[in-house]
Design a protein around this motif. Structure first.
Motif, PDB file in Angstrom:
ATOM      1  N   SER A   3       0.607  -0.875   0.082  1.00 63.89           N
ATOM      2  CA  SER A   3       0.062   0.150   0.047  1.00 63.89           C
ATOM      3  C   SER A   3       1.112   1.139  -0.008  1.00 63.89           C
ATOM      4  O   SER A   3       2.078   1.223   0.405  1.00 63.89           O
ATOM      5  N   PHE A   4       0.286   2.103  -0.536  1.00 62.15           N
ATOM      6  CA  PHE A   4       1.019   3.566  -0.365  1.00 62.15           C
ATOM      7  C   PHE A   4       0.035   4.668   0.081  1.00 62.15           C
ATOM      8  O   PHE A   4      -1.016   4.822  -0.423  1.00 62.15           O
ATOM      9  N   SER A   5       0.503   5.367   1.039  1.00 65.87           N
ATOM     10  CA  SER A   5      -0.242   6.500   1.937  1.00 65.87           C
ATOM     11  C   SER A   5       0.751   7.505   2.397  1.00 65.87           C
ATOM     12  O   SER A   5       1.885   7.498   2.414  1.00 65.87           O
ATOM     13  N   LEU A   6       0.097   8.583   2.879  1.00 61.32           N
ATOM     14  CA  LEU A   6       0.781   9.657   3.736  1.00 61.32           C
ATOM     15  C   LEU A   6       0.958   9.195   5.052  1.00 61.32           C
ATOM     16  O   LEU A   6       0.026   8.839   5.852  1.00 61.32           O
ATOM     17  N   SER A   7       2.100   9.331   5.738  1.00 60.96           N
ATOM     18  CA  SER A   7       2.491   9.039   7.039  1.00 60.96           C
ATOM     19  C   SER A   7       1.676  10.033   7.946  1.00 60.96           C
ATOM     20  O   SER A   7       1.553  11.176   7.332  1.00 60.96           O
ATOM     21  N   PRO A   8       1.488  10.036   9.091  1.00 63.16           N
ATOM     22  CA  PRO A   8       1.266  11.215   9.838  1.00 63.16           C
ATOM     23  C   PRO A   8       2.185  12.203   9.916  1.00 63.16           C
ATOM     24  O   PRO A   8       1.422  13.432  10.094  1.00 63.16           O
ATOM     25  N   ASN A   9       3.282  12.232   9.718  1.00 58.76           N
ATOM     26  CA  ASN A   9       4.413  13.245   9.600  1.00 58.76           C
ATOM     27  C   ASN A   9       4.478  13.692   8.223  1.00 58.76           C
ATOM     28  O   ASN A   9       5.137  14.835   7.770  1.00 58.76           O
ATOM     29  N   GLY A  10       3.730  13.327   6.993  1.00 57.78           N
ATOM     30  CA  GLY A  10       3.594  13.785   5.951  1.00 57.78           C
ATOM     31  C   GLY A  10       4.665  13.153   4.645  1.00 57.78           C
ATOM     32  O   GLY A  10       5.175  13.883   3.909  1.00 57.78           O
ATOM     33  N   HIS A  11       4.916  11.687   5.363  1.00 58.62           N
ATOM     34  CA  HIS A  11       6.038  11.180   4.312  1.00 58.62           C
ATOM     35  C   HIS A  11       5.274  10.203   3.409  1.00 58.62           C
ATOM     36  O   HIS A  11       4.402   9.681   3.907  1.00 58.62           O
ATOM     37  N   GLY A  12       6.002   9.973   2.399  1.00 60.56           N
ATOM     38  CA  GLY A  12       5.204   8.947   1.630  1.00 60.56           C
ATOM     39  C   GLY A  12       5.526   7.699   2.267  1.00 60.56           C
ATOM     40  O   GLY A  12       6.789   7.370   2.618  1.00 60.56           O
ATOM     41  N   LEU A  13       4.719   6.681   2.448  1.00 54.04           N
ATOM     42  CA  LEU A  13       4.727   5.469   3.204  1.00 54.04           C
ATOM     43  C   LEU A  13       4.474   4.096   2.175  1.00 54.04           C
ATOM     44  O   LEU A  13       3.117   3.901   1.980  1.00 54.04           O
ATOM     45  N   PHE A  14       5.318   3.605   1.766  1.00 50.97           N
ATOM     46  CA  PHE A  14       5.290   2.205   1.073  1.00 50.97           C
ATOM     47  C   PHE A  14       5.466   1.141   1.947  1.00 50.97           C
ATOM     48  O   PHE A  14       6.552   1.068   2.738  1.00 50.97           O
ATOM     49  N   GLU A  15       4.276   0.308   2.225  1.00 51.81           N
ATOM     50  CA  GLU A  15       4.372  -0.686   3.272  1.00 51.81           C
ATOM     51  C   GLU A  15       3.479  -2.017   2.901  1.00 51.81           C
ATOM     52  O   GLU A  15       2.824  -1.757   2.095  1.00 51.81           O
ATOM     53  N   GLY A  16       3.744  -2.897   3.249  1.00 55.81           N
ATOM     54  CA  GLY A  16       3.033  -4.180   3.087  1.00 55.81           C
ATOM     55  C   GLY A  16       3.566  -5.627   3.628  1.00 55.81           C
ATOM     56  O   GLY A  16       4.759  -5.641   4.315  1.00 55.81           O
ATOM     57  N   GLU A  17       3.358  -6.634   2.874  1.00 57.78           N
ATOM     58  CA  GLU A  17       3.715  -7.935   2.913  1.00 57.78           C
ATOM     59  C   GLU A  17       4.082  -8.626   1.842  1.00 57.78           C
ATOM     60  O   GLU A  17       3.118  -8.630   1.028  1.00 57.78           O
ATOM     61  N   ILE A  18       5.320  -9.380   1.787  1.00 56.06           N
ATOM     62  CA  ILE A  18       5.768  -9.898   0.377  1.00 56.06           C
ATOM     63  C   ILE A  18       5.099 -11.396   0.717  1.00 56.06           C
ATOM     64  O   ILE A  18       5.550 -11.905   1.744  1.00 56.06           O
TER      65      ILE A  18
END
Length: 163
Positions: free
Chosen positions: A33-48
């Motif tokens: 997934s890709f979202s904005l973190s609470p601090n306003g960073h691009g957040l790319f996270e998930g599970e492979i």
């Protein structure tokens, strides 16, 4: 050549042009997934997941063509999770292949510098018998994780510059 901002994340960033491409295109089960973190960073996270011949997740960003030279490089301010990631570029988003490089992360905020001329052409994990990047433009960047193992991942991106 002056520095050009490809993307500078903040709490008001519009990230709708950032698109996730997972191994589901080949039947895999990885989730990213890709979202904005609470601090306003691009957040790319998930599970492979390696199930069904899967094993990767990526996030893609296309933009108006940016002119580059043989000496151009990309500077990325990011915070990874200690895992290796691929950074990919395309000079033409309709090309089937990308130019890629792999970089490690330390778990701390760091600046990654990538010379375009060091990036090699690859398609589906195979290096192509073509020269390294030597084009005049880029119009797509991709962050990808695919380390041939089942793992969770988290990559925070603050800023991406073209120099």
């Amino acid at each position: 050549m002056t520095s050009k901002i490809i993307f500078d994340f903040n709490k008001d960033s519009n990230i709708k042009e950032w698109r996730i491409v997972n191994d589901g295109v080949m039947g895999g089960l990885s989730v990213g997934s890709f979202s904005l973190s609470p601090n306003g960073h691009g957040l790319f996270e998930g599970e492979i997941s390696l199930e069904n011949n899967g094993g990767f997740s990526s996030v893609r960003y296309r933009f108006d063509k940016l002119q580059v030279t043989k000496d151009s490089y990309i500077i990325i301010l990011l915070k990874g999770d200690g895992k290796d990631y691929q950074f990919r570029v395309k000079d033409n988003s309709s090309n089937y292949y990308s130019y890629i490089t792999t970089f490690p992360t330390t778990g701390e905020w760091e600046e990654i510098k990538i010379s375009l001329k060091d990036m090699y052409p690859s398609f589906r994990g195979r290096k192509l018998d073509q020269p390294n990047f030597s084009k005049d433009y880029i119009e797509e960047i991709v962050f990808l994780i695919g380390n041939k193992r089942t793992e969770n991942f988290k990559l925070l991106i603050d800023r991406i510059d073209l120099n």
